[in-house]
Design an enzyme around this catalytic site. Structure first.
Site, PDB file in Angstrom:
ATOM      1  N   HIS A  67       0.819  -1.202   0.000  1.00 53.31           N
ATOM      2  CA  HIS A  67       0.000   0.000   0.000  1.00 53.31           C
ATOM      3  C   HIS A  67       0.860   1.263   0.000  1.00 53.31           C
ATOM      4  CE1 HIS A  67      -3.756   2.226   0.908  1.00 53.31           C
ATOM      5  NE2 HIS A  67      -2.962   3.018   1.596  1.00 53.31           N
ATOM      6  N   TYR A  70       4.393   0.610  -3.151  1.00 51.35           N
ATOM      7  CA  TYR A  70       4.123   0.179  -4.531  1.00 51.35           C
ATOM      8  C   TYR A  70       5.230  -0.744  -5.060  1.00 51.35           C
ATOM      9  CZ  TYR A  70       0.513   3.782  -4.528  1.00 51.35           C
ATOM     10  OH  TYR A  70      -0.595   4.531  -4.225  1.00 51.35           O
ATOM     11  N   SER A 114      -8.315   4.001  -3.025  1.00 52.68           N
ATOM     12  CA  SER A 114      -9.149   2.840  -2.691  1.00 52.68           C
ATOM     13  C   SER A 114      -9.243   2.688  -1.175  1.00 52.68           C
ATOM     14  CB  SER A 114      -8.537   1.559  -3.286  1.00 52.68           C
ATOM     15  OG  SER A 114      -7.259   1.316  -2.714  1.00 52.68           O
ATOM     16  N   HIS A 115     -10.338   2.117  -0.729  1.00 56.50           N
ATOM     17  CA  HIS A 115     -10.491   1.717   0.679  1.00 56.50           C
ATOM     18  C   HIS A 115     -11.252   0.402   0.708  1.00 56.50           C
ATOM     19  CE1 HIS A 115     -10.327   3.383   4.972  1.00 56.50           C
ATOM     20  NE2 HIS A 115      -9.136   3.534   4.438  1.00 56.50           N
ATOM     21  N   SER A 340      -5.012   6.470  12.975  1.00 58.52           N
ATOM     22  CA  SER A 340      -6.169   7.254  13.427  1.00 58.52           C
ATOM     23  C   SER A 340      -6.414   8.412  12.470  1.00 58.52           C
ATOM     24  CB  SER A 340      -5.930   7.781  14.841  1.00 58.52           C
ATOM     25  OG  SER A 340      -5.925   6.719  15.771  1.00 58.52           O
ATOM     26  N   SER A 565      -4.112  -0.819  -5.840  1.00 61.14           N
ATOM     27  CA  SER A 565      -4.655  -1.655  -4.771  1.00 61.14           C
ATOM     28  C   SER A 565      -4.561  -3.111  -5.212  1.00 61.14           C
ATOM     29  CB  SER A 565      -6.111  -1.275  -4.480  1.00 61.14           C
ATOM     30  OG  SER A 565      -6.671  -2.155  -3.517  1.00 61.14           O
TER      31      SER A 565
END
Length: 761
Positions: A67, A70, A114-115, A340, A565
């Site tokens: 992530h 790369y 992306s998530h 966080s 991703s």
């Protein structure tokens, strides 16, 4: 193997560890590093003559995660995609977001991320923090976020038998849409575009991609790096907690039945904190008080400190016990890698630090100095007076890269399609398919008009008769100049043929931008693929990136921001190759934008050539027929058509324009009629069988409602292009000569019910 050397800090014995012990360390500490990478760490610390601390190992794992660095993709991205530069691109690829010239005074900023894994585990929280993260990516360039987009991908909604541990696509859809809705609406940024696509490959791994565009004065652009040696690092925003620990390593491996146990890797968003954080950051930027700014996303403090320092060719000292915490008892490694939310890192000249702290105090946003930039390219971290961390930045950020082997699958060209017995019936099935049906259920939950700058909305047409639009258009400044936004990909095509499917997605992105009378200006990508360690998955990625680079270079459209991703895969399946594209166009005068709905004033012209190309088509999906012939395209041909279309918008009165995509000509006609009026069409001038004319998904085609079809056709033909006058806009029926006739009312009813029959409202 583990020895406490300072309060809550452990030394890890890697120097004396064998291969088995090295992998045990990786597993027990949640590092998600392979044996080769653990050996690199052992060699590094052997040369240093000491063992690492737990915080050092955790930091390396974050920096070396797929992530963050790369490591499996940058080799091929450099080869095929990077380096497409334009004079108007101010900053691209290396920053958190791309910065592109808008006019003489302003630049626009664009990012697409992306998530996916967090959303598959906790859809509401995963999607909402995806929005929070993409807002920060744009904010850290000094820009005011002005619009959001949300391309979403789920399993088929009618699935009944789910693999163990997998949530139903309908549950995920509800949660993801709610998370995007609540965060975007509460922070006051409009969600103006996106897409929702359903396919069986997403059942065990949904994809949640989010994009953002912002606007910034060119003399106020801030970069994601330290300004000068001696600058102070100021951490601002929310408190640091245990949420989001190992978020990037969690996203850098396949999902499994046990992934549910990793809910702690999903961050907790807080839009109520984000809104004043945006204001405070923009105020210190406006006052010229910061030398650099970057958001705390993947990897938390560990990555933001090292990346900002590395980009400026310097190092940093960090005072970890200064960090504001959500809870007591957090270990130093937890503080350093926590992800966080709602946090930003600023670098500030010491003479301005008090003024910066005062600004954040005014907005009731916590802010504290946590470190300083130093000349040596090393990061040192201190905890309660002890030095617990010292790593060379060249090792931390430059040690891992792979050019993984890949296999390109051979695609046999097969076309077994034939004319159906009921053309009208096929059209109605297409219109109620979830990949075509009305998206109003999603769109109406988003406030797409907050900030009052949405010129062309995602739903277009007569009141209570709105239909799909090709783009949204935003007015970001006081001028008449605007930005057009679209997101596009066709996973059915990319699954069948990654190269031509990706090329087709690029073609569609450009078509959508042109359809509203905007000049294609730049694009961003979010490349979603399976496990890169498997050669066939890597082959899909390489083919897709190769196609993207070929189209972008040939057309002359720069890629200004992007995301990769990987590991969107489970033991059950990998996702379809999904290279999501976000296109940005320049609208020279927003008073001249063109919407997709028929206005009942003109004649219909088809621009472009229709061929028998049904690979990955909606026609095959609803009829059960088979074709592997994915539509082809050419960047040079696309450029010729685009230039002619944009010139035609200036030469002729164009009332409506819509690109031909899923379902071909028939679906495009229906969508234009739903938002306006009926039509009468004669396709006899086109070559081929009726079902090919109606349902082929050939690229580089538009439907246009014009005042004078004859002159329009002459103009386009003078450019050597294919163009046909096919009918008129009138009445309340769709009549296709020798094929079918159907009322607009019936078409609209089927189309509006396609998604609602699953969602219930």
């Amino acid at each position: 193997m583990y020895r406490e050397i300072y309060p809550q800090v452990y030394e890890i014995n890697v120097i004396n560890a064998g291969d088995e012990d090295l992998m045990k360390i990786s597993d027990e500490l949640g590092l998600a590093l392979n044996l080769n990478e653990m050996r690199k760490i052992k060699d590094y610390f052997t040369k240093k003559g000491r063992n690492p601390t737990d915080i050092e190992l955790q930091s390396i794992a974050q920096a070396w995660s797929e992530h963050c660095c790369y490591k499996s993709s940058k080799c091929y991205l450099r080869e095929y995609l990077f380096g497409i530069e334009k004079d108007y691109v101010i900053s691209a690829i290396k920053e958190d977001a791309g910065v592109v010239e808008f006019d003489n005074e302003y630049a626009y900023v664009v990012a697409l991320e992306s998530h996916n894994h967090p959303s598959a585990i906790e859809p509401y929280g995963g999607a909402s923090t995806g929005i929070g993260g993409i807002l920060r990516d744009v904010l850290c360039m000094g820009a005011q976020p002005i619009a959001l987009v949300d391309p979403l991908f789920f399993g088929n909604l009618d699935i009944k038998d789910l693999p163990k541990g997998v949530k139903h696509p309908l549950y995920l859809l509800f949660g993801v849409v709610a998370g995007i809705r609540d965060y975007g609406n509460r922070v006051g940024i409009p969600t103006v575009g996106g897409m929702v696509f359903f396919d069986e490959s997403y059942v065990t791994n949904c994809l949640v991609n989010v994009g953002c565009v912002g606007i910034v004065r060119k003399d106020r652009i801030v970069h994601s790096r330290v300004g000068n040696v001696g600058d102070l690092f100021v951490l601002v925003g929310g408190a640091t907690g245990r949420d989001g620990i190992h978020g990037v390593t969690f996203a850098s491996k396949e999902l499994s039945e046990k992934s549910e146990e990793e809910r702690g890797a999903v961050q907790l968003g807080n839009p109520i904190m984000k809104e004043p954080l945006i204001h405070a950051c923009l105020e210190v930027v406006e006052k010229g008080l910061v030398t650099g700014m970057k958001d705390l996303g993947g990897g938390g403090l560990s990555c933001v400190i090292s990346e900002m320092s590395y980009a400026a060719n310097c190092g940093a000292e960090v005072y970890l016990d200064k960090v504001h915490l959500k809870e007591e008892g957090m270990a130093p490694w937890e503080i350093y890698i926590s992800e966080s939310q709602e946090r930003m890192m600023l670098t500030v000249n010491p003479k301005h630090v008090d003024e910066v702290l005062d600004v954040f105090k005014k907005w009731d946003v916590p802010a504290v100095v946590v470190g300083k930039a130093i000349p040596d390219k090393v990061v040192r971290v201190y905890w309660k007076g002890y030095k617990i961390y010292e790593l060379d930045l060249d090792f931390l950020l430059g040690a891992v890269e792979y050019c993984r082997p890949y296999v390109v699958k051979r695609i046999e060209r097969i076309d077994e399609t034939s004319k159906p017995s009921d053309l009208k019936g096929v059209l109605l099935k297409m219109l109620e398919h979830p990949n075509v049906a009305c998206r109003e259920w999603v769109i109406r939950q988003y406030d797409h008009e907050v900030r009052a700058c949405t010129v062309l909305k995602p739903l277009q047409g007569r009141i209570n008769r709105e239909t799909h639009g090709d783009c949204a258009v935003i007015k970001p400044t006081d001028s008449w100049r605007g930005l057009a936004l679209t997101t596009d990909v066709n996973p059915w095509m990319t699954k069948m043929d990654p190269f031509w499917g990706t090329a087709s997605s690029f073609d569609e992105m450009v078509r959508n931008l042109v359809a509203v009378n905007s000049i294609p200006h730049s694009f961003a990508d979010c490349l979603n693929f399976g496990n890169p360690e498997k050669p066939e998955r890597m082959g899909e990625f390489v083919q897709s990136v190769r196609a993207l680079g070929w189209m972008a270079r040939g057309f002359g459209l720069p890629c200004v921001s992007g995301n990769v991703s990987f590991y969107n895969e489970t033991p059950y399946s990998a996702v379809a190759p999904t290279p999501t594209l976000m296109g940005i166009g320049i609208v020279e005068d927003i008073r001249k934008v063109v919407s997709s709905n028929f206005k009942g004033k003109g004649e219909i012209v088809l621009v472009g050539e229709t061929l028998k190309e049904f690979g990955g088509s909606l026609y095959c999906a609803v009829t059960g027929q088979r074709s592997t012939v994915v539509p082809k395209t050419s960047p040079k041909r696309l450029k010729r058509y685009v230039n002619a279309m944009l010139q035609a918008f200036k030469e002729f009165k164009v009332y409506a324009c819509h690109d031909l995509a899923e379902g071909g000509l028939a679906v495009a006609l229906a969508e234009m009629c739903i938002g306006g009026f009926g039509c009468k069409v004669d396709l006899s001038e086109l070559r081929g069988e009726d079902y090919v004319k109606l349902f082929s998904e050939s690229n580089t085609r538009w439907l246009v409602e014009v005042d004078n079809a004859e002159d329009f056709v002459k103009f386009m033909k003078s450019k050597g292009l294919s163009v046909y006058a096919i009918g008129v806009v009138e009445g309340d029926e769709i009549v296709v000569k020798n094929c079918f006739r159907v009322s607009v009312e019936e078409v609209e009813k089927v189309w509006r019910n396609g998604l609602v029959r699953f969602t219930g409202w």
